[in-house]
Design a protein around this motif. Sequence first.
Motif, PDB file in Angstrom:
ATOM      1  N   GLY A   1       0.811  -1.304  -0.090  1.00  0.00           N
ATOM      2  CA  GLY A   1       0.026  -0.124  -0.303  1.00  0.00           C
ATOM      3  C   GLY A   1       0.931   1.412   0.115  1.00  0.00           C
ATOM      4  O   GLY A   1       0.514   2.205  -0.818  1.00  0.00           O
ATOM      5  N   ILE A   2       1.964   1.416   0.816  1.00  0.00           N
ATOM      6  CA  ILE A   2       2.619   2.387   0.984  1.00  0.00           C
ATOM      7  C   ILE A   2       3.625   2.673  -0.409  1.00  0.00           C
ATOM      8  O   ILE A   2       3.581   3.669  -1.023  1.00  0.00           O
TER       9      ILE A   2
ATOM     10  N   GLN B   1      -2.954  10.590  -8.529  1.00  0.00           N
ATOM     11  CA  GLN B   1      -3.962  10.938  -7.713  1.00  0.00           C
ATOM     12  C   GLN B   1      -5.113   9.460  -7.744  1.00  0.00           C
ATOM     13  O   GLN B   1      -5.653   9.544  -6.599  1.00  0.00           O
ATOM     14  N   LEU B   2      -4.834   8.910  -8.789  1.00  0.00           N
ATOM     15  CA  LEU B   2      -5.524   7.551  -8.883  1.00  0.00           C
ATOM     16  C   LEU B   2      -4.460   6.660  -8.358  1.00  0.00           C
ATOM     17  O   LEU B   2      -3.399   6.172  -9.208  1.00  0.00           O
TER      18      LEU B   2
ATOM     19  N   GLN C   1      -6.708   9.657  -1.246  1.00  0.00           N
ATOM     20  CA  GLN C   1      -7.161   9.542   0.147  1.00  0.00           C
ATOM     21  C   GLN C   1      -7.830   8.152   0.431  1.00  0.00           C
ATOM     22  O   GLN C   1      -7.371   7.667   1.729  1.00  0.00           O
ATOM     23  N   GLN C   2      -8.522   7.697  -0.255  1.00  0.00           N
ATOM     24  CA  GLN C   2      -9.047   6.212  -0.191  1.00  0.00           C
ATOM     25  C   GLN C   2      -8.038   5.484   0.000  1.00  0.00           C
ATOM     26  O   GLN C   2      -7.878   4.423   0.842  1.00  0.00           O
ATOM     27  N   ALA C   3      -6.765   5.172  -0.860  1.00  0.00           N
ATOM     28  CA  ALA C   3      -5.751   4.324  -0.660  1.00  0.00           C
ATOM     29  C   ALA C   3      -5.030   4.637   0.421  1.00  0.00           C
ATOM     30  O   ALA C   3      -4.417   3.650   1.118  1.00  0.00           O
ATOM     31  N   ILE C   4      -4.728   5.847   0.964  1.00  0.00           N
ATOM     32  CA  ILE C   4      -4.154   6.115   2.231  1.00  0.00           C
ATOM     33  C   ILE C   4      -5.081   5.425   3.467  1.00  0.00           C
ATOM     34  O   ILE C   4      -4.255   4.607   4.300  1.00  0.00           O
TER      35      ILE C   4
ATOM     36  N   ALA D   1      -3.704   2.381   5.864  1.00  0.00           N
ATOM     37  CA  ALA D   1      -3.922   2.567   7.321  1.00  0.00           C
ATOM     38  C   ALA D   1      -4.704   1.362   7.834  1.00  0.00           C
ATOM     39  O   ALA D   1      -4.419   1.171   8.975  1.00  0.00           O
ATOM     40  N   LEU D   2      -5.574   1.069   7.260  1.00  0.00           N
ATOM     41  CA  LEU D   2      -6.397   0.004   7.814  1.00  0.00           C
ATOM     42  C   LEU D   2      -5.575  -1.439   7.833  1.00  0.00           C
ATOM     43  O   LEU D   2      -5.546  -2.233   8.860  1.00  0.00           O
ATOM     44  N   PHE D   3      -4.678  -1.645   6.830  1.00  0.00           N
ATOM     45  CA  PHE D   3      -3.660  -2.731   6.729  1.00  0.00           C
ATOM     46  C   PHE D   3      -2.723  -2.454   7.838  1.00  0.00           C
ATOM     47  O   PHE D   3      -2.372  -3.408   8.512  1.00  0.00           O
ATOM     48  N   ALA D   4      -2.276  -1.433   8.172  1.00  0.00           N
ATOM     49  CA  ALA D   4      -1.502  -1.124   9.366  1.00  0.00           C
ATOM     50  C   ALA D   4      -1.892  -1.277  10.643  1.00  0.00           C
ATOM     51  O   ALA D   4      -1.391  -1.802  11.586  1.00  0.00           O
TER      52      ALA D   4
END
Length: 108
Positions: free
Chosen positions: A34-35, A43-44, A55-58, A62-65
Amino acid sequence: MSHQEVIHQLKQLVRRLRWLSFLQLIPDTLVIYGILQVAFNGQLVTLFSATFTRQQAILVTALFALIDLCVTGIRYNDRLAGKRLISQLSGRLTTPEAELIKQFERFK
């Protein structure tokens, strides 16, 4: 708890820690993936063939983290439980019991 019960619980704990160590690889890999995707895309961002905004990918990363952190917490609690079990052992240990303790100590 009797000596044999402590050894049995410790065997189960070592087996669980071994399984959790393997399981930890999955969220670790997802976080790194993800990172990298967020860092090297515009942007996509495409994660697993699904397109997200940055923003959704971040948020997904974060959920993976968070999942990774939860597995780490479970492992930490299991190590504490193992230390408590080992502290209950007294007297002379047999060779297989000493090997079991060494196996547990490798999970630190």
